[in-house]
Design an enzyme around this catalytic site. Structure first.
Site, PDB file in Angstrom:
ATOM      1  N   HIS A  38       0.868  -1.179   0.000  1.00 52.84           N
ATOM      2  CA  HIS A  38       0.000   0.000   0.000  1.00 52.84           C
ATOM      3  C   HIS A  38       0.911   1.238   0.000  1.00 52.84           C
ATOM      4  CE1 HIS A  38      -2.764   2.997   1.771  1.00 52.84           C
ATOM      5  NE2 HIS A  38      -3.766   2.178   1.519  1.00 52.84           N
TER       6      HIS A  38
ATOM      7  N   ASP B  70       3.007  -4.334   8.075  1.00 48.59           N
ATOM      8  CA  ASP B  70       1.779  -3.568   7.902  1.00 48.59           C
ATOM      9  C   ASP B  70       0.618  -4.544   8.035  1.00 48.59           C
ATOM     10  OD1 ASP B  70      -0.535  -2.451   6.890  1.00 48.59           O
ATOM     11  OD2 ASP B  70       0.360  -1.749   5.015  1.00 48.59           O
TER      12      ASP B  70
ATOM     13  N   GLN C 151      -4.641  -5.019   6.884  1.00 50.10           N
ATOM     14  CA  GLN C 151      -5.640  -5.919   6.296  1.00 50.10           C
ATOM     15  C   GLN C 151      -5.699  -7.268   7.003  1.00 50.10           C
ATOM     16  OE1 GLN C 151      -7.840  -5.220   3.934  1.00 50.10           O
ATOM     17  NE2 GLN C 151      -7.056  -3.139   3.694  1.00 50.10           N
TER      18      GLN C 151
ATOM     19  N   LYS D 132     -10.511  -0.904  10.461  1.00 43.62           N
ATOM     20  CA  LYS D 132     -10.566  -2.109   9.641  1.00 43.62           C
ATOM     21  C   LYS D 132     -10.805  -3.341  10.515  1.00 43.62           C
ATOM     22  CE  LYS D 132      -7.343  -0.216   6.223  1.00 43.62           C
ATOM     23  NZ  LYS D 132      -8.197   0.407   5.200  1.00 43.62           N
TER      24      LYS D 132
ATOM     25  N   CYS E  78      -4.766   2.606  -3.637  1.00 47.26           N
ATOM     26  CA  CYS E  78      -3.527   3.131  -3.047  1.00 47.26           C
ATOM     27  C   CYS E  78      -2.391   2.135  -3.233  1.00 47.26           C
ATOM     28  CB  CYS E  78      -3.700   3.482  -1.569  1.00 47.26           C
ATOM     29  SG  CYS E  78      -4.918   4.761  -1.295  1.00 47.26           S
TER      30      CYS E  78
END
Lengths: 151, 418
Positions: free
Chosen positions: B135, B212, B215, B238, B376
């Protein structure tokens, strides 16, 4: 608002078979328009002669609204003077953003873009090519043009 | 398609999706006259009533500034804020609350690492290693710190499926590699990265690891100590919590060594004009009044997740994804972008002759919310030579019937453009 207001037959037709699509030899200006929201890029090629749009073509991959708008635009401005083309830009800008825009009847096929106003998320798709045109007209102008209001 | 058709693909424990849906008020609304089908969970998931109630209760009963008042409300607010931190700590299995920094979200967390950990440490010629599917939030902060320090950004490739191969990443781990920063799950493709192996390989070479987890955190089950990473970043919105709140897990030893990122109130022990003593962890990284109600909401979201059978929920999400790939895959001219063998609950796709934005508008008119665009992740779009994709991303409250409505709406879009 209805989908058929947005995707009118004229829009679908120009999306399927875009007019004036492809490169242009001897262009006076090659300007790239970019919509950071969706990443769509549009290349506009413009050939000016005697302060008129002698030829105009476009390239790029975009949604139906942006492709049809560019295709309709090239048809509409070919042969027009710089001032006429800029005036048309202003009228289309009003058509896309101003509920009070009234001169839809005088716009001919371009009136098909009036449905976009009901879909605010898609206004930039339709206006991208017109902003690109305005900057191409400016970049080829021998003298500074009055500031183009956009937003 | 019935509920059971898809569920048979993956043996699951019973998962009562209708009971779960009743906990989410927004799922009862309509859009353009049709019951909402919300398939944009990868961008932002919806909140259960318990989260909304916790935020309302905080605002109507306990709100005050934290860590400074001796009055009752300030003490209550402080207790709720720290309780949320403790819930987050337990959820990702960090060793101590000092290792959980509450921030705006994943983006702020990665920027903090880049500016506070990487910037003072990187030397010209050092390397920061990322992957091609990141991302922008895990690309741009590294480009910025590389420009500031003279370090080089190195990008590990993805294959035609959108998979990251550990060998390919390891091959790029060199003597100057200082940081490996990678997604746990790709937001644009759904690829689950081999983070366990990547982290282990990096650690064995003395490379600091940044994951990261935006998600992944709500969908994969995250144990930062088992994973062994140095940093793990994620966002509350999220994982069924509010926007504007997220967390950075950082190994205490590293956080201790890092200078503060922003100065202000709450991050100090003592201030005078001759110098300032910084607060202990994690306060050192939490300058200014934080998003207290957001933290309370995130704590409530985690309490909600803790109350669920998450294994069953994840099997349900997996079954939804497989059902979506089946039903969408049957549509003429539709191509799924990202066909990794390990995928989380999302499907990115393109349809011949129909731009993703047109798909998005047509689906919206049928009450189906998906994301369209470059997500993104422009380098991913370039890799697959598409300008954009349509993306349906799932949560445990989605149903097989909703996937069928998605597929019917995509088919409708395709026919419009024939």
């Amino acid at each position: 608002m209805e989908l058929k207001d947005l995707y009118r037959d004229v829009i679908l037709d120009h999306n399927r078979n875009p007019r004036n699509f492809g490169p242009l030899a001897d262009a006076s200006a090659d300007v790239e328009g970019y919509n950071p929201l969706c990443g769509d890029r549009l290349k506009l090629h413009l050939r000016m002669a005697d302060d008129r749009v002698a030829d105009i073509r476009f390239e790029g991959e975009g949604c139906a609204i942006s492709t049809a708008s560019a295709s309709l635009m090239t048809e509409a401005v070919k042969g027009r003077t710089r001032a006429e083309a800029l005036d048309l830009f202003q009228r289309i800008h009003a058509l896309l953003t101003d509920d009070a825009a009234t001169d839809v009847e005088t716009l001919g096929k371009l009136a098909a873009l009036s449905g976009v106003r009901e879909f605010p998320a898609r206004v930039k798709c339709a206006s991208l090519c017109w902003h690109t045109l305005a900057s191409a007209l400016e970049s080829t102008s021998p003298e500074p043009l009055p500031a183009v209001s956009t937003e | 398609m019935s509920e059971t058709t898809g569920a048979l693909r993956v043996p699951t424990r019973h998962f009562d999706v209708e009971a779960v849906r009743r906990e989410f008020p927004i799922l009862g609304r309509s859009v353009h006259g049709r019951p909402l089908v919300y398939l944009d969970n990868g961008a932002s998931s919806q909140s259960p009533a318990a989260v909304i109630a916790a935020v309302e209760d905080y605002m109507s009963t306990h709100h005050a500034n934290i860590h400074r008042g001796v009055h009752t409300l300030s003490q209550e607010a402080t207790a709720l804020y720290e309780e949320a931190r403790e819930r987050i700590r337990r959820f990702v299995n960090a060793a101590s609350r000092s290792e959980i920094v509450l921030l705006r979200g994943t983006t702020e967390a990665i920027n903090l690492i880049a500016q506070s950990y990487a910037r003072p440490m990187l030397r010209p010629g050092d390397e920061v290693l990322i992957t091609h599917l990141e991302h922008h939030a895990n690309i741009v902060p590294w480009q910025m710190v590389c420009a500031q320090t003279g370090a080089t950004l190195v990008v590990a490739p993805i294959d035609e499926r959108g998979e990251v191969h550990a060998e390919a990443v390891e091959a790029l781990m060199g003597p100057r590699t200082r940081i490996l920063a990678c997604a746990h799950v790709s937001n644009a493709l759904g690829t689950v990265l081999p983070v366990e192996r990547l982290v282990a390989s990096a650690r064995s070479r003395g490379i600091v690891t940044v994951v990261d987890g935006a998600q992944a955190v709500a969908h994969c089950g995250v144990d930062v100590r088992a994973l062994g990473c140095d940093f793990y970043a994620f966002s509350g919105h999220k994982m069924y919590g509010p926007t504007g709140i997220g967390a950075l897990y950082g190994r205490e030893e590293l956080l201790e060594r890092m200078p503060p990122w922003q100065g202000g109130g709450d991050m100090i022990l003592r201030v005078s004009f001759s110098g300032t003593t910084y607060a202990a962890l994690p306060g050192k990284f939490e300058a200014g009044t934080p998003n207290i109600s957001g933290a309370v909401g995130l704590g409530a979201a985690i309490a909600f997740l803790d109350s669920m059978d998450l294994d069953a929920a994840r099997s349900h999400e997996e079954a939804l994804r497989l059902h979506a790939e089946d039903t969408l895959g049957a549509i003429a001219g539709l191509r799924v972008i990202g066909t990794a063998r390990r995928k989380a609950g999302l499907v990115s796709f393109v349809v011949d002759g129909v731009h993703p934005h047109d798909i998005g508008t047509i689906l919206d008119q049928e009450g189906v919310a998906i994301r369209t665009g470059h997500h993104c992740a422009m380098p991913v779009m370039d890799h697959f030579k598409v300008p954009a994709t349509a993306r349906a991303s799932f949560a445990f409250y989605n149903t097989f019937a909703e996937i069928d409505r998605l597929a019917a709406a995509v088919e409708h879009a395709r026919r419009m453009f024939l």
